[in-house]
Scaffold this motif. Structure first.
Motif, PDB file in Angstrom:
ATOM      1  N   LEU A   1       0.842  -1.195   0.000  1.00 20.74           N
ATOM      2  CA  LEU A   1       0.000   0.000   0.000  1.00 20.74           C
ATOM      3  C   LEU A   1       0.873   1.239   0.000  1.00 20.74           C
ATOM      4  O   LEU A   1       1.927   1.273   0.634  1.00 20.74           O
ATOM      5  N   TYR A   2       0.413   2.272  -0.706  1.00 21.60           N
ATOM      6  CA  TYR A   2       1.193   3.494  -0.863  1.00 21.60           C
ATOM      7  C   TYR A   2       1.055   4.434   0.337  1.00 21.60           C
ATOM      8  O   TYR A   2      -0.034   4.628   0.866  1.00 21.60           O
ATOM      9  N   ALA A   3       2.154   5.077   0.697  1.00 20.70           N
ATOM     10  CA  ALA A   3       2.165   6.052   1.788  1.00 20.70           C
ATOM     11  C   ALA A   3       1.447   7.340   1.402  1.00 20.70           C
ATOM     12  O   ALA A   3       0.887   8.022   2.267  1.00 20.70           O
ATOM     13  N   ASP A   4       1.443   7.681   0.101  1.00 15.85           N
ATOM     14  CA  ASP A   4       0.860   8.961  -0.301  1.00 15.85           C
ATOM     15  C   ASP A   4      -0.647   8.898  -0.589  1.00 15.85           C
ATOM     16  O   ASP A   4      -1.219   9.844  -1.124  1.00 15.85           O
ATOM     17  N   THR A   5      -1.277   7.785  -0.195  1.00 14.68           N
ATOM     18  CA  THR A   5      -2.742   7.694  -0.173  1.00 14.68           C
ATOM     19  C   THR A   5      -3.135   7.219   1.237  1.00 14.68           C
ATOM     20  O   THR A   5      -3.696   6.143   1.415  1.00 14.68           O
ATOM     21  N   PRO A   6      -2.814   8.034   2.253  1.00 15.41           N
ATOM     22  CA  PRO A   6      -2.945   7.577   3.643  1.00 15.41           C
ATOM     23  C   PRO A   6      -4.376   7.250   4.080  1.00 15.41           C
ATOM     24  O   PRO A   6      -4.556   6.366   4.926  1.00 15.41           O
ATOM     25  N   LEU A   7      -5.374   7.950   3.562  1.00 16.99           N
ATOM     26  CA  LEU A   7      -6.750   7.649   3.971  1.00 16.99           C
ATOM     27  C   LEU A   7      -7.153   6.252   3.502  1.00 16.99           C
ATOM     28  O   LEU A   7      -7.768   5.483   4.249  1.00 16.99           O
ATOM     29  N   HIS A   8      -6.786   5.913   2.280  1.00 19.86           N
ATOM     30  CA  HIS A   8      -7.103   4.588   1.739  1.00 19.86           C
ATOM     31  C   HIS A   8      -6.252   3.509   2.407  1.00 19.86           C
ATOM     32  O   HIS A   8      -6.760   2.441   2.739  1.00 19.86           O
ATOM     33  N   ARG A   9      -4.968   3.798   2.586  1.00 21.24           N
ATOM     34  CA  ARG A   9      -4.080   2.839   3.265  1.00 21.24           C
ATOM     35  C   ARG A   9      -4.603   2.521   4.656  1.00 21.24           C
ATOM     36  O   ARG A   9      -4.774   1.354   5.026  1.00 21.24           O
ATOM     37  N   ASP A  10      -4.879   3.564   5.432  1.00 19.87           N
ATOM     38  CA  ASP A  10      -5.303   3.350   6.818  1.00 19.87           C
ATOM     39  C   ASP A  10      -6.664   2.666   6.899  1.00 19.87           C
ATOM     40  O   ASP A  10      -6.903   1.858   7.797  1.00 19.87           O
ATOM     41  N   ASN A  11      -7.553   2.962   5.960  1.00 23.14           N
ATOM     42  CA  ASN A  11      -8.855   2.309   5.941  1.00 23.14           C
ATOM     43  C   ASN A  11      -8.698   0.814   5.628  1.00 23.14           C
ATOM     44  O   ASN A  11      -9.309  -0.033   6.281  1.00 23.14           O
ATOM     45  N   PHE A  12      -7.860   0.483   4.651  1.00 18.51           N
ATOM     46  CA  PHE A  12      -7.608  -0.917   4.303  1.00 18.51           C
ATOM     47  C   PHE A  12      -7.032  -1.656   5.504  1.00 18.51           C
ATOM     48  O   PHE A  12      -7.462  -2.771   5.827  1.00 18.51           O
ATOM     49  N   ILE A  13      -6.070  -1.032   6.181  1.00 18.93           N
ATOM     50  CA  ILE A  13      -5.451  -1.641   7.370  1.00 18.93           C
ATOM     51  C   ILE A  13      -6.506  -1.878   8.448  1.00 18.93           C
ATOM     52  O   ILE A  13      -6.570  -2.956   9.041  1.00 18.93           O
ATOM     53  N   LYS A  14      -7.347  -0.871   8.692  1.00 22.85           N
ATOM     54  CA  LYS A  14      -8.400  -1.003   9.715  1.00 22.85           C
ATOM     55  C   LYS A  14      -9.331  -2.169   9.377  1.00 22.85           C
ATOM     56  O   LYS A  14      -9.632  -3.009  10.235  1.00 22.85           O
ATOM     57  N   LEU A  15      -9.785  -2.228   8.144  1.00 21.68           N
ATOM     58  CA  LEU A  15     -10.719  -3.284   7.746  1.00 21.68           C
ATOM     59  C   LEU A  15     -10.060  -4.663   7.779  1.00 21.68           C
ATOM     60  O   LEU A  15     -10.650  -5.621   8.271  1.00 21.68           O
ATOM     61  N   ALA A  16      -8.840  -4.760   7.266  1.00 18.88           N
ATOM     62  CA  ALA A  16      -8.141  -6.049   7.264  1.00 18.88           C
ATOM     63  C   ALA A  16      -7.864  -6.531   8.686  1.00 18.88           C
ATOM     64  O   ALA A  16      -8.070  -7.706   9.002  1.00 18.88           O
ATOM     65  N   SER A  17      -7.427  -5.627   9.554  1.00 20.87           N
ATOM     66  CA  SER A  17      -7.120  -6.033  10.937  1.00 20.87           C
ATOM     67  C   SER A  17      -8.381  -6.450  11.693  1.00 20.87           C
ATOM     68  O   SER A  17      -8.322  -7.273  12.593  1.00 20.87           O
ATOM     69  N   GLY A  18      -9.531  -5.909  11.296  1.00 18.39           N
ATOM     70  CA  GLY A  18     -10.799  -6.257  11.936  1.00 18.39           C
ATOM     71  C   GLY A  18     -11.536  -7.412  11.280  1.00 18.39           C
ATOM     72  O   GLY A  18     -12.714  -7.634  11.554  1.00 18.39           O
ATOM     73  N   HIS A  19     -10.858  -8.139  10.386  1.00 24.57           N
ATOM     74  CA  HIS A  19     -11.432  -9.317   9.702  1.00 24.57           C
ATOM     75  C   HIS A  19     -12.559  -8.973   8.737  1.00 24.57           C
ATOM     76  O   HIS A  19     -13.312  -9.858   8.323  1.00 24.57           O
ATOM     77  N   PHE A  20     -12.721  -7.707   8.364  1.00 23.67           N
ATOM     78  CA  PHE A  20     -13.818  -7.283   7.484  1.00 23.67           C
ATOM     79  C   PHE A  20     -13.796  -8.029   6.152  1.00 23.67           C
ATOM     80  O   PHE A  20     -14.843  -8.408   5.626  1.00 23.67           O
ATOM     81  N   TYR A  21     -12.598  -8.226   5.594  1.00 24.25           N
ATOM     82  CA  TYR A  21     -12.484  -8.841   4.274  1.00 24.25           C
ATOM     83  C   TYR A  21     -12.511 -10.367   4.296  1.00 24.25           C
ATOM     84  O   TYR A  21     -12.615 -10.988   3.234  1.00 24.25           O
ATOM     85  N   ASP A  22     -12.414 -10.963   5.469  1.00 23.55           N
ATOM     86  CA  ASP A  22     -12.412 -12.422   5.545  1.00 23.55           C
ATOM     87  C   ASP A  22     -13.694 -12.986   4.943  1.00 23.55           C
ATOM     88  O   ASP A  22     -14.804 -12.590   5.314  1.00 23.55           O
ATOM     89  N   ASN A  23     -13.531 -13.892   3.970  1.00 18.02           N
ATOM     90  CA  ASN A  23     -14.638 -14.639   3.355  1.00 18.02           C
ATOM     91  C   ASN A  23     -15.470 -13.841   2.352  1.00 18.02           C
ATOM     92  O   ASN A  23     -16.556 -14.273   1.981  1.00 18.02           O
TER      93      ASN A  23
END
Length: 181
Positions: free
Chosen positions: A31-53
């Motif tokens: 993930l790119y550093a210069d798109t921080p809103l998208h990067r941080d949102n992806f990290i939040k969702l992935a860490s919370g199992h949102f994308y699982d399944n």
């Protein structure tokens, strides 16, 4: 519902690398550093199992593969596939140097008429299969990452036979998303 985090987001570098484990194999992305809103949102969702399944619910050979809709976790929602999300959008972070090259991760969004500010979906994203057919999307959608490894997996998913709605006849799912630390 699992409330434990899959990983600690605070341990990730500025440009984190993730493995997207799918039923067709693993795609490694950065993930790119210069798109921080998208990067941080992806990290939040992935860490919370949102994308699982979740399914790859929209697959167009020679174009892209799309995923991230939580409604696809339950086949009873099939008529609504492609409309789900976390209930918010993300302001556009369009960076001219981030193009729709093969393996680019980009945020899905509603069209310009309904969404003139080009705000991104809160969770749905696509991965480019063929940059030549996606070039017209450059500057129109936020590209927030790129594939480092697993191009064969992208090809495999993109090659699945689909129905009239671009839904694969054979399910392809994200199993989990984990950081490479």
């Amino acid at each position: 519902m699992d409330t434990t985090l899959a990983f600690d987001p605070s341990l990730l570098p500025e440009e984190p690398v993730f493995e997207i484990h799918t039923t067709e194999g693993t795609i490694t992305v950065m993930l790119y550093a210069d798109t921080p809103l998208h990067r941080d949102n992806f990290i939040k969702l992935a860490s919370g199992h949102f994308y699982d399944n979740v399914l790859f619910h929209r697959v167009i050979y020679n174009f892209m593969i799309q995923t991230g809709d939580p409604l696809t976790k339950d086949s009873a929602n099939e008529a609504e596939y492609g409309t789900g999300g976390p209930g918010y959008t993300i302001p556009a972070e369009i960076v001219a140097t981030h193009t729709h090259k093969k393996g680019a991760l980009a945020a899905a969004r509603l069209g310009d008429t309904a969404n003139p500010r080009k705000e991104s979906s809160g969770s749905q994203f696509y991965i480019v299969h063929n940059p030549e057919t996606c070039v017209h999307l450059d500057g129109e959608y936020t590209v927030f990452g790129e594939t480092l490894d697993g191009f064969d997996v992208i090809d495999r998913i993109a090659s699945l036979r689909t129905d009239a709605y671009d839904r694969p006849l054979k399910e392809a799912r994200i199993i989990s998303i984990t950081p490479v630390i």
